[in-house]
Design an enzyme around this catalytic site. Structure first.
Site, PDB file in Angstrom:
ATOM      1  N   GLU A 257      -2.900  -4.645   6.993  1.00 32.40           N
ATOM      2  CA  GLU A 257      -1.469  -4.467   7.269  1.00 32.40           C
ATOM      3  C   GLU A 257      -1.347  -3.181   8.067  1.00 32.40           C
ATOM      4  O   GLU A 257      -1.307  -2.092   7.505  1.00 32.40           O
ATOM      5  CB  GLU A 257      -0.674  -4.299   5.960  1.00 32.40           C
ATOM      6  CG  GLU A 257      -0.739  -5.461   5.013  1.00 32.40           C
ATOM      7  CD  GLU A 257      -0.030  -6.700   5.519  1.00 32.40           C
ATOM      8  OE1 GLU A 257       0.659  -6.625   6.563  1.00 32.40           O
ATOM      9  OE2 GLU A 257      -0.194  -7.742   4.873  1.00 32.40           O
ATOM     10  N   CYS A 291       6.611   0.364   7.766  1.00 28.32           N
ATOM     11  CA  CYS A 291       5.914  -0.364   8.838  1.00 28.32           C
ATOM     12  C   CYS A 291       6.842  -1.400   9.444  1.00 28.32           C
ATOM     13  O   CYS A 291       6.635  -1.836  10.564  1.00 28.32           O
ATOM     14  CB  CYS A 291       4.608  -0.964   8.339  1.00 28.32           C
ATOM     15  SG  CYS A 291       4.815  -1.956   6.891  1.00 28.32           S
TER      16      CYS A 291
HETATM   17  C1  UN1 Z   1       5.429  -0.948   4.412  1.00 41.16           C
HETATM   18  O1  UN1 Z   1       6.217  -0.295   5.096  1.00 41.16           O
HETATM   19  O2  UN1 Z   1       4.208  -0.677   4.397  1.00 41.16           O
HETATM   20  O3  UN1 Z   1       9.701  -5.116   3.999  1.00 41.16           O
HETATM   21  C2  UN1 Z   1       5.849  -2.040   3.496  1.00 41.16           C
HETATM   22  C3  UN1 Z   1       9.762  -3.926   3.690  1.00 41.16           C
HETATM   23  C4  UN1 Z   1       9.178  -3.539   2.345  1.00 41.16           C
HETATM   24  C5  UN1 Z   1       7.725  -3.256   2.441  1.00 41.16           C
HETATM   25  C6  UN1 Z   1       7.325  -2.331   3.539  1.00 41.16           C
HETATM   26  N1  UN1 Z   1       9.402  -4.613   1.409  1.00 41.16           N
HETATM   27  O4  UN1 Z   1      10.272  -3.086   4.390  1.00 41.16           O
END
Ligand code: UN1
Length: 503
Positions: A257, A291
């Protein structure tokens, strides 16, 4: 006074981790005010090897426990997390600088995945397949995989571990977790919470869950050890480029990820009230450090003025400050390096002809060792190199389009492929956006922003995002190995494809 240094000791006591947080060599500071929270003890690469060996032993015992019974352990973990939600959410906020509501939301995401994994523990289904041979049956069976290494980032210091952990455990694996060096306290707290659940469960093998804290040498020990069947890594694309080939060299599995560069398209028919709220949360929320943060706005030229002026107004009024105080919506950046990266991106954007609104440092007098910023809106003449890179900070680049096909082209024309969304009430546009010829991302939304996904769906993305899928849907399959079984219940031995071999 409610400073992070005052609040933290009682939290560490509550989790029983005060001793582990003293006398070590890793200095942990809160991004809220720069105060030192702990000196955490770290592991060496040799420690990591021993820990992996312990995990391997735990795996050999755990894989024999029926999956629904394994689910019971995760049910208890969910129970303990419910009881500790407030304290853990607060610790996450102190260690990451996200607002308390989001710290609590992260713990809720852990609880949700525990519920999901509990249900899954009775649904680890394989298929029954029609055999071409008479008196034969084919099926597939899913078996536990082995030791799962989890490498997580600072920005979701507990939820991303839980996505991996809850599924890995119901699937019959043991987990070794290397948290970000910026957030080891949240990790130690999770381990303590898990141990409470394991004590209530009774009879779980020791070392089913272990935390290794340290620098890249500890990460490399996980990446290079052939006993680690799966390395699930969340972080930068740069990190993924290191991890993936090393794991592949030993034919291990990786689940990646990595970076996102998520765009929102706003079409002429969009509900601008929704769009402003959706974009403000996704672009400025968590101080731009998800992210899934919206980093690019691709807006139709006919609504650009209306939308951008409303966004600027909303941004100017965003309460930026101590994330532990109610009413605040945007906390600090994680550290000074992150602030420098943001300023450097803004400089490059200006050189490329961009017009920057916001982006300046705030609250420097009150918090000289913390990095608060006004989230930035940058109107760009085109999608230049800086727009194509992921800068982990609240910068929203604005681009315009006149032809819908160009909007989709711009949206896809970056190296990353995590999340995307469109605000439109034109079904032709929204369906095209979701079609094979539309967004090339792992997540594509309509009339909501790019961030804040629920755990029920598979989470992850394409291209430089790394291709992994975690959390919901059938992501559990990452944590198991598939065996194809052919069973002959006849008295003959026919060969497939009509092959003859008569002895
Ligand atoms: C991340 O930023 O690594 O969808 C995960 C989202 C959260 C998870 C983010 N449920 O923004």
């Amino acid at each position: 006074m409610n400073t992070t240094a005052n609040l933290t000791p009682s939290l560490l006591d509550q989790f029983g981790i005060a001793a582990a947080a003293r006398g070590g060599s890793l200095r942990v500071a809160s991004p809220v005010d720069g105060a030192e929270l702990a000196q955490v003890r770290t592991h060496s690469a040799a420690d990591a090897k021993a820990i992996i060996g312990n995990a391997q032993q735990a795996f050999l015992a755990w894989r024999a426990v029926p999956a629904p019974r394994r689910g019971e352990l995760i049910r208890l973990l969910g129970d303990e997390l419910r009881a500790e939600k407030q304290a853990l959410g607060q610790l996450v906020s102190i260690e990451t600088g996200k607002i308390l509501s989001e710290g609590l939301g992260e713990v809720q995401e852990m609880i949700d995945i525990c519920d999901f994994a509990l249900g899954l523990s009775r649904q680890l289904y394989g298929l029954t397949i029609a055999s071409e041979r008479p008196g034969h049956r084919m099926m597939e069976t899913w078996h536990p995989l082995g030791v799962v290494g989890v490498i997580s980032a600072f920005n979701f210091p507990v939820a991303v571990w839980a996505w991996n952990f809850a599924l890995a455990i119901v699937c019959g694996n043991a987990v070794v977790w290397k948290p970000s060096e910026k957030t080891p306290l949240s990790a130690l707290a999770c381990q303590a919470i898990f141990e409470k659940a394991a004590a209530r469960f009774g009879g779980a093998p020791a070392n089913l869950s272990q935390v290794v804290i340290g620098d890249h040498t500890v990460g490399e020990a996980l990446v290079d050890d052939e006993r680690v069947a799966l390395v699930s890594a969340t972080g930068s694309t740069r990190m993924g480029r290191e991890v993936a080939p090393r794991v592949a060299r030993r034919f291990g599995r990786s689940l990646l990820e990595l970076g996102g560069n998520n765009a929102v398209i706003v079409a002429p028919t969009a509900d601008l009230d929704l769009a402003v709220r959706g974009i403000a949360f996704a672009a400025a929320g968590t101080c731009g450090q998800r992210c899934t943060t919206t980093r690019r706005l691709i807006v139709h030229e006919s609504v650009k003025e209306a939308l951008v002026s409303r966004l600027k107004k909303a941004y100017a009024a965003l309460p930026v400050g101590n994330p532990l105080e109610s009413g605040v919506l945007v906390g600090p950046l994680i550290d000074g390096r992150s602030f420098e990266a943001m300023q450097s991106a803004l400089r490059k954007a200006r050189e490329d002809g961009g017009t920057v609104t916001g982006g300046e440092r705030l609250l420097q007098d009150k918090f000289p060792s913390a990095y608060y910023v006004r989230p930035a809106i940058v109107e760009m003449p085109s999608q230049t190199a800086v727009v194509c890179a992921e800068t982990f900070a609240p910068i929203l680049y604005v681009l315009t389009y006149s032809d819908f096909a160009d909007a989709i082209r711009l949206q896809n024309d970056v190296p990353q492929g995590l999340s995307s969304s469109i605000f439109s009430n034109d079904v032709r546009e929204t369906e095209l956006f979701l079609s094979a010829a539309g967004s090339d991302c792992g997540i594509a939304n309509v009339n909501i922003g790019t961030s804040g996904a629920e755990i029920g769906g598979a989470f992850g993305g394409e291209k430089e995002t790394g291709g992994g899928r975690e959390s919901g849907s059938d992501a559990w399959r990452n944590y198991m190995r598939r065996a194809t079984n052919t069973i002959n219940y006849s008295r003959e031995l026919p060969l497939a494809q009509g092959v003859r071999f008569d002895v």
